[in-house]
Design an enzyme around this catalytic site. Sequence first.
Site, PDB file in Angstrom:
ATOM      1  N   HIS A 244     -10.516  -1.801  -5.433  1.00 45.54           N
ATOM      2  CA  HIS A 244     -11.488  -1.409  -4.409  1.00 45.54           C
ATOM      3  C   HIS A 244     -11.564   0.108  -4.218  1.00 45.54           C
ATOM      4  O   HIS A 244     -12.363   0.575  -3.412  1.00 45.54           O
ATOM      5  CB  HIS A 244     -11.105  -2.074  -3.086  1.00 45.54           C
ATOM      6  CG  HIS A 244      -9.768  -1.593  -2.609  1.00 45.54           C
ATOM      7  ND1 HIS A 244      -8.593  -1.904  -3.269  1.00 45.54           N
ATOM      8  CD2 HIS A 244      -9.413  -0.785  -1.581  1.00 45.54           C
ATOM      9  CE1 HIS A 244      -7.585  -1.301  -2.658  1.00 45.54           C
ATOM     10  NE2 HIS A 244      -8.036  -0.621  -1.631  1.00 45.54           N
ATOM     11  N   ASP A 245     -10.711   0.865  -4.897  1.00 45.62           N
ATOM     12  CA  ASP A 245     -10.732   2.331  -4.792  1.00 45.62           C
ATOM     13  C   ASP A 245     -11.349   2.994  -6.020  1.00 45.62           C
ATOM     14  O   ASP A 245     -11.413   4.226  -6.090  1.00 45.62           O
ATOM     15  CB  ASP A 245      -9.299   2.883  -4.668  1.00 45.62           C
ATOM     16  CG  ASP A 245      -8.603   2.487  -3.376  1.00 45.62           C
ATOM     17  OD1 ASP A 245      -9.304   2.250  -2.368  1.00 45.62           O
ATOM     18  OD2 ASP A 245      -7.361   2.434  -3.380  1.00 45.62           O
TER      19      ASP A 245
ATOM     20  N   ASP B 258       0.815  -1.204   0.000  1.00 44.26           N
ATOM     21  CA  ASP B 258       0.000   0.000   0.000  1.00 44.26           C
ATOM     22  C   ASP B 258       0.858   1.267   0.000  1.00 44.26           C
ATOM     23  O   ASP B 258       1.766   1.406   0.833  1.00 44.26           O
ATOM     24  CB  ASP B 258      -0.878  -0.024   1.261  1.00 44.26           C
ATOM     25  CG  ASP B 258      -1.976   1.012   1.240  1.00 44.26           C
ATOM     26  OD1 ASP B 258      -2.805   0.966   0.327  1.00 44.26           O
ATOM     27  OD2 ASP B 258      -2.000   1.860   2.147  1.00 44.26           O
TER      28      ASP B 258
HETATM   29  O1  ISL Z   1      -8.539   5.989  -3.439  1.00 36.83           O
HETATM   30  C1  ISL Z   1      -7.910   6.862  -3.982  1.00 36.83           C
HETATM   31  C2  ISL Z   1      -8.554   7.722  -4.900  1.00 36.83           C
HETATM   32  O2  ISL Z   1      -9.893   7.591  -4.708  1.00 36.83           O
HETATM   33  C3  ISL Z   1      -6.498   7.056  -3.784  1.00 36.83           C
HETATM   34  O3  ISL Z   1      -6.160   8.365  -3.578  1.00 36.83           O
HETATM   35  C4  ISL Z   1      -6.038   6.197  -2.654  1.00 36.83           C
HETATM   36  O4  ISL Z   1      -6.320   6.788  -1.434  1.00 36.83           O
HETATM   37  C5  ISL Z   1      -4.574   5.967  -2.802  1.00 36.83           C
HETATM   38  O5  ISL Z   1      -4.404   5.356  -4.026  1.00 36.83           O
HETATM   39  C6  ISL Z   1      -4.058   5.044  -1.738  1.00 36.83           C
HETATM   40  O6  ISL Z   1      -4.840   3.888  -1.662  1.00 36.83           O
HETATM   41  C7  ISL Z   1      -4.495   2.920  -0.721  1.00 36.83           C
HETATM   42  O7  ISL Z   1      -4.182   3.452   0.541  1.00 36.83           O
HETATM   43  C8  ISL Z   1      -5.245   4.099   1.236  1.00 36.83           C
HETATM   44  C9  ISL Z   1      -6.523   3.272   1.260  1.00 36.83           C
HETATM   45  O8  ISL Z   1      -7.590   4.072   1.684  1.00 36.83           O
HETATM   46  C10 ISL Z   1      -6.854   2.680  -0.085  1.00 36.83           C
HETATM   47  O9  ISL Z   1      -7.974   1.854   0.002  1.00 36.83           O
HETATM   48  C11 ISL Z   1      -5.639   1.941  -0.542  1.00 36.83           C
HETATM   49  O10 ISL Z   1      -5.848   1.247  -1.753  1.00 36.83           O
HETATM   50  C12 ISL Z   1      -4.743   4.356   2.625  1.00 36.83           C
HETATM   51  O11 ISL Z   1      -4.227   3.173   3.179  1.00 36.83           O
END
Ligand code: ISL
Length: 554
Positions: free
Chosen positions: A329-330, A199
Amino acid sequence: MTNAWWKECVFYQIYPRSFMDSNGDGIGDLNGIISKLDYLKWLGIGAIWLNPVYDSPNDDMGYDIRDYEKIMTEFGTMMDFERLLAAVHQRGMRLIMDLVVNHSSDEHAWFVESRKGKDNPYRDYYIWRPGKNGGEPNNWASFFTPSAWKYDPASDEWYLHLFSEKQPDLNWENPQVREEVFGMINRWFDRGIDGFRMDVINLIGKKPGLPDGGKAPNASGYVMADEHFANQPKTHVYLQEMRKRCFDGRDVMCVGETPFVTQEIAPDYLTPEGTELDMLFQFELMDIDSGAYGKWDIVPWRPEKLKSILSGWQDALRDSWNSLFWANHDQPRPVSRFGCDDNEELRVRSAKMLATLMLLLRGTPFIYQGEEIGMTNTPFSDPSELRDIESLRFYEIAAGRGEAAQAWHSILAKGRDNARTPMQWDDSANAGFSASAPWIRVNPNYPTINVQAAQADPNSILNYYRALIALRNSHPSLIYGDYAEILNDHPQLYAYMRGLNDVKWLILINLTGEQASLELSAPFAEGQIMLSNLDGRLVNEDLLPYEARVVRIG
Ligand code: ISL
Ligand code: CA
């Protein structure tokens, strides 16, 4: 270029909370995943990536970890995890986990200690600073809150959190933090897992002195200071150390999630000797429809831009390896974002088109759960139905400025909960996901869009994915073959060649909802269609809306 298992298999991403609930509490769990492994094997999947399953207060759905070596109670126990891992391996598949070490939960024992005071031995596990002129130590914005700093009255200092205030950033400069993390990674490898998705791993090194960011401030007056926290020289040092201490001598892989990485700097992480990361998730494609003010400022994506991004990455990583994905999932659902979801025939056709485009590029494909049945964005009716901190915080701030309607429109199109509704298994109550009401609403289209119906229909998106994966799995030329784009200037068609030795493929994709002209010369025109999302088509005729053709030449 060396061969590797993780280059050859198709990955499937599981969001455990929404995949399958085995005990009727409305929350997906590890035993639920075990019950669906035969489905994934049937589909042709070679490896699984699990979103975080660790103990967490779920401020950010598991990305705020309280204990890196305990399984989240709702998901099961460490014994369940070991059974899951054994069941995956038994079927000849692999399993990788999420590694979230840019930050922990504020409820992690390290932070509980750290915030006790300036003299606590864990103080330097996190990034604490005194305020400046009665305010934050610098002007950095967070991804989820206006400022990236939270004031702690007990010690009259502030701590850094690039994400929510319940996700304090770990201080990687502290060698003890690195020791703890490397020990934890090694213990997971000793349990037998096959790798990690890391991550925001390119954010772990922050620029010394934490200077103010220089970009334009956001609406709340803070600044996205990625030039000071992304891709810093120190990050490469930490990753090399991690590689040596944890990866060397093991047959495991890692894919780094790396926002703000460009085609120019990506190769720095992907050295041919494999000294840092094996693959990375790049965001250029995910940002294709973001305007000047970021993801919520939605602009239409253009075919020529999509082509240049994808070809650009294929060329930039010629000496290393791509990851390939439409979604996770994002992100919103790809058929709603890049295809067509308001007409059943075109939903099916465009989902197959997108699959063809992505899975046959050079790199390792990652399919996100539900994509293989063409799940669509969810028509949430109001914010009370949302669960995602990012969307909820954005909505709250926008509403405070009187921009609620516009924010809601953006959330429906881009909100992360679009991808987090329960997996649609069949047409029974709750889509067969759970015996009781799920933690987040089910997409109302589950009676028609579900795995059971798709398995029974030979022309379904699901059966097409299965055929496509089988095609890729059985042709080294589609895995290791070269990539070259043709018809570069065509305004609607994306066309590329793959080839290894004498075997050559031509992939023809109509990205648009309009017919697209095609005139191929020899030797292309003599090819044979091996797979297509429409029956009875000729190699060298115009493409119908969203048509995809996989042509074998020689
Ligand atoms: O989700 C995003 C855009 O909508 C990105 O900005 C995202 O926050 C970024 O890519 C990081 O994502 C990862 O780390 C985050 C978490 O919320 C996300 O689900 C994960 O994929 C923080 O741990
Ligand atoms: Ca459950």
